[in-house]
Enzyme design. Structure first.
Site, PDB file in Angstrom:
ATOM      1  CG  HIS A 102      23.217  29.397 -22.813  1.00 25.55           C
ATOM      2  ND1 HIS A 102      24.188  28.614 -22.256  1.00 25.55           N
ATOM      3  CD2 HIS A 102      23.610  30.688 -22.588  1.00 25.55           C
ATOM      4  CE1 HIS A 102      25.124  29.382 -21.694  1.00 25.55           C
ATOM      5  NE2 HIS A 102      24.807  30.645 -21.888  1.00 25.55           N
ATOM      6  CG  ASP A 110      22.675  33.476 -20.257  1.00 25.00           C
ATOM      7  OD1 ASP A 110      21.616  33.143 -20.855  1.00 25.00           O
ATOM      8  OD2 ASP A 110      23.441  32.649 -19.758  1.00 25.00           O
ATOM      9  CD  GLU A 111      27.678  32.653 -20.457  1.00 25.48           C
ATOM     10  OE1 GLU A 111      28.806  32.725 -19.962  1.00 25.48           O
ATOM     11  OE2 GLU A 111      26.979  31.615 -20.460  1.00 25.48           O
ATOM     12  CB  VAL A 112      23.738  36.356 -27.137  1.00 29.53           C
ATOM     13  CG1 VAL A 112      23.454  36.236 -28.632  1.00 29.53           C
ATOM     14  CG2 VAL A 112      22.556  35.867 -26.308  1.00 29.53           C
ATOM     15  CD  GLU A 117      24.877  38.087 -19.860  1.00 27.71           C
ATOM     16  OE1 GLU A 117      23.862  38.083 -19.130  1.00 27.71           O
ATOM     17  OE2 GLU A 117      25.680  37.142 -19.936  1.00 27.71           O
TER      18      GLU A 117
END
Lengths: 518, 518
Positions: free
Chosen positions: B258, B311-313, B362
């Site tokens: 992000h 998050d969301e890596v 996460e």
């Protein structure tokens, strides 16, 4: 010459090549290429003004303008030694500050590019012209994110400006949903940003009667709840708030249709308990109550006009209800005659309280030749009406629903922009009878939660149509799209929930991105 | 006893039988049946207070409270001679007014029913408890449309109150869409009405980098435009504005995913020009820049925590880009190892600047046992996470997206209300590790035009869950529906665009009707 000043010059040049960033576009603009820096102690001077500002209206408006241009960013940079704009000198010629229809709203705004102590100059016939000038000035100020000061680009400026139409309205509807005072005040504030000048307050309709009428205190029993009501003092507060901002308040009391809620407090106003609309034409009490309402209104709503509605009247209840049917028979009237009778009686009552009258177009369509010559006909059903109204010698306000109804979510900003009130009206004396136009925010699906984004930015598109000389309006709305997008982002920076331009009215942004491109 | 007083008594009785009209519901409430009349010259007294209010925080809050209760109606009735509430005496025990995580927010509010000069009494450990008391008091005041005075029903009141959780958050996202300062301030004001106390500012994401970072001045080249930016002074303005209202600001800088927008100004932060996220783990510069950001942040964002995202890596870019791949090989890491490495490095940097850390879940799900013990794990993916986090001895914030993501328009207020942070957590020492919860207003489809009605009233439903003792919360949300509807109408009266409760998030009203029933 400091580095800051050089950067300013370059930015000034940028603005010049990118066009004039004002909404609505003024009548005449001349500018240069210098950048000025707005003083942190920005001052109001009124040297040479014949207006004494006893009410504080101008001082307050100046203070609001300064707050507005400072609201979006923290101004903590150091001003350069040269090119500082110290304040505005405002010269108003008329000592009077009574707002009403047709007052002079023109102004001249000039900002010199140099001088020892630089002051911008506003000249206006009335204080209300000066208020418009302050709005224009506020749009000339830009925060510089590098130097952290407020700048005014492209000086010297000379702007001469006045509205094309004297009536530039926006309708709100507090019967379908109650709108709290702070919400109405927010609408008024935002109206001034695009120079709209009439708040048409459709107060009452069949669903609820939210306003206090001292003469008939049970009328507001027809409110939705105890708290969804306006006292007369609230109404006065709205009128005063609007007037201080150059906005007239047009009160509407829609008769004889759209009035079912009257009978909650006074059931005898209904033809019968199961036939509740229109108001009982056979009952003298209907006209007594209307007289009481307009008598009370006349103490608060000082605008030249009152709106008497007169739209969508279905006379079925009259011809079905025995005692009304009998009355019709006795007076040799059919439903249509009685409709005309009611409207003309209402007009007489309004005139007796000193008002000129506005009526929705059905009254003209059905018996235009009988309307009082002081009547202004309010178009809504579609295009082509204004030309018939003015040909008949009456005045007209344009609000054709296909283009200027804000509750039509499929009505695009382009349509709002391109809707020309003088379509097919070429004689100057007839053109003058079109006093302006109005965008309508009907409230069936509108409450405090969605009114702002349903109004803006589409109402602003119409506002330019109503303000700017025809010759300066774009023939192709795409040519103003970027400027309107910047104005919508400016509204956002001022805390107004103006919606994206892409898509339908009040559409949420479809994807992440810059305000300027949505 | 005057007639007005008698009417007041009857109204007071009405309130009693209809329940306590406060949102969120306090811990303990006792009341009577008398009506008091709020003085037009309502006064603040601080007799006996150890807090000197040098910053003016309390005086300003008192002034705002008075403006708020007076905003919706024009108060111009005559007060009776008896039963006039003259003001509030506020006693604050702590002279300190530094806001941070875990401060005492409790208060006691009592309003006597009689006396010569009646004063309400607020006692609080800190000024921030007193601010909550003022909010509660504001909800006790009701405008009487008959007498046109402000009344306080059901006196005497004794309210003892304190929050169930110390962290009651709302996330805003200024990367997907820029939110102007006045909009953010409006969000903060409305938060205080339901006693939320943390504004989680998700400042930066892949789409734009709107904030100034003096240490790395090209970072905000990643902003959408020149004007869609916050200076550090703007950030400080937001922090100060929030703190004065008892709201902490939690800054988030989400790494290493992000973060694409970082590379607009510093392209070497990208693994490569066509592989722009996550930040280049192999480049020491990534950590230097993060260090610079957090160093600058630490001067402005004084909250105990900073949010480091995580998050969301998707590590695909790392394993695909030759020089990063080489670095991974050299350090015997795969993508997953490198993700952990980045997050732990970021934690160390944040700790070095004095922050405790919050990371999205996460990080816990992938390498919970490696996280610094000071880490607070921020749940979002779904339910059941908090119990695992606290079992592992870490602290947790609950934001499960199925219930507490405001951008999920199909998430209902009932779901917001019923979402229990301590589900399946019964040990007291584990319960304490759940520091609270947060509702998240992600910005993909949110800008200045629709943020308010997407947040409210659903966020308020969660606010009661986070404030009120479990035993006083309704087991069935229908039991609080009418009270929440009244709170949403109160928000409207305060100018907040809270949406109808019926239907999905931010749905427009489906038909005309009372605010209370929609």
């Amino acid at each position: 010459m400091s580095l800051v000043f050089l950067v300013g010059l370059l930015l000034g040049f940028f603005v010049v090549v990118n066009g004039i960033d004002l909404w609505p576009m003024p009548k005449a603009v001349r500018r240069g290429s210098q950048t000025l820096y707005v003083s942190k102690d920005f001052r109001l001077s009124m040297e040479g003004s014949k207006y004494s500002d006893g009410s504080g209206m101008l001082k307050e408006a100046f203070g609001r303008m300064v707050s507005l241009v400072e609201a979006a960013n923290t101004i903590d940079g150091n001003l350069p030694r040269y090119g500082v704009l110290a304040g505005l000198n405002i010269i108003v010629n008329s000592p009077d500050d009574e707002l009403n229809f047709g007052i002079d709203e023109s102004y001249k705004l000039s900002v010199p590019a140099s001088g020892n102590t630089i002051y911008g100059q506003i000249e206006a016939q009335t204080v209300f012209g000066a208020l418009h000038a302050l709005q224009t000035f506020s749009q000339l100020c830009h925060f510089n994110f590098t130097t952290k000061v407020l700048e005014l680009h492209a000086a010297p400026w000379t702007i001469f400006d006045l509205p094309r139409f004297p009536y530039r309205g926006l309708l709100i509807d507090t019967s379908r949903h109650y709108l709290p005072l702070p919400i109405i005040k927010g609408v008024i504030d935002a109206m001034t940003y695009s120079k709209l000048n009439v708040l048409h307050w459709h107060i009452v309709d069949e669903q609820s009667f939210p306003i206090e009428v001292p003469s008939y205190p049970k009328l507001w029993n027809g409110a939705y709840s105890n708290s969804e009501r306006y006292t007369m003092a609230d109404a006065l507060e709205i009128v005063k708030y609007a007037e201080k901002r150059g906005v007239n308040v047009l009160a509407e009391i829609d008769v004889p249709g759209h009035a079912r809620s009257w009978g909650v407090g006074y059931p005898s106003l209904w033809p019968s308990s199961n036939c509740q609309e229109p108001l009982d034409v056979s009952n003298e009490f209907s006209f007594k109550v209307l007289d009481g309402i307009l008598s009370d209104f006349s103490k608060v709503f000082k605008f030249k006009f009152v709106h008497l509605g007169g739209d969508e009247v279905n006379t079925g209840c009259w011809t079905r209800t025995p005692h009304v049917k009998e009355w019709l028979h006795k007076h040799h009237m059919n439903g249509s005659d009685a409709y005309r009778f009611f409207v003309l009686q209402a007009q007489k009552i309004a005139l007796s309280h000193g008002y000129d009258i506005i009526n929705w177009e059905e009254t003209f369509n059905h018996f235009g030749d009988k309307l009082n010559p002081k009547t202004v006909v309010h178009n809504w059903l579609g295009g082509g009406v204004a030309q018939r109204v003015v040909a008949a010698g009456l005045r007209c306000i344009v609000s054709n629903q296909d283009k200027w109804y804000l509750d039509h979510l499929d009505a695009t900003w382009e349509g709002f922009y391109m809707n020309e009130p003088l379509t097919n009206i070429s004689k100057p004396e007839e053109q003058k009878l079109v006093i302006g136009g109005e965008v309508c925010m009907w409230g069936e699906h509108i409450d405090a939660s969605d009114i702002e984004q349903t109004i803006w930015p589409r109402a602003a598109a119409a506002a330019e149509r109503l303000w700017t000389p025809l010759g300066r309006l774009a023939k192709d709305p795409n040519r103003v799209a970027a400027r309107l997008a910047r104005f919508r982002c400016l509204l956002n920076r001022r805390g107004v929930a103006a919606a994206p331009m892409v898509g339908f009215g009040r559409q949420a942004p479809t994807e992440p991105g810059s305000c300027l491109l949505q």
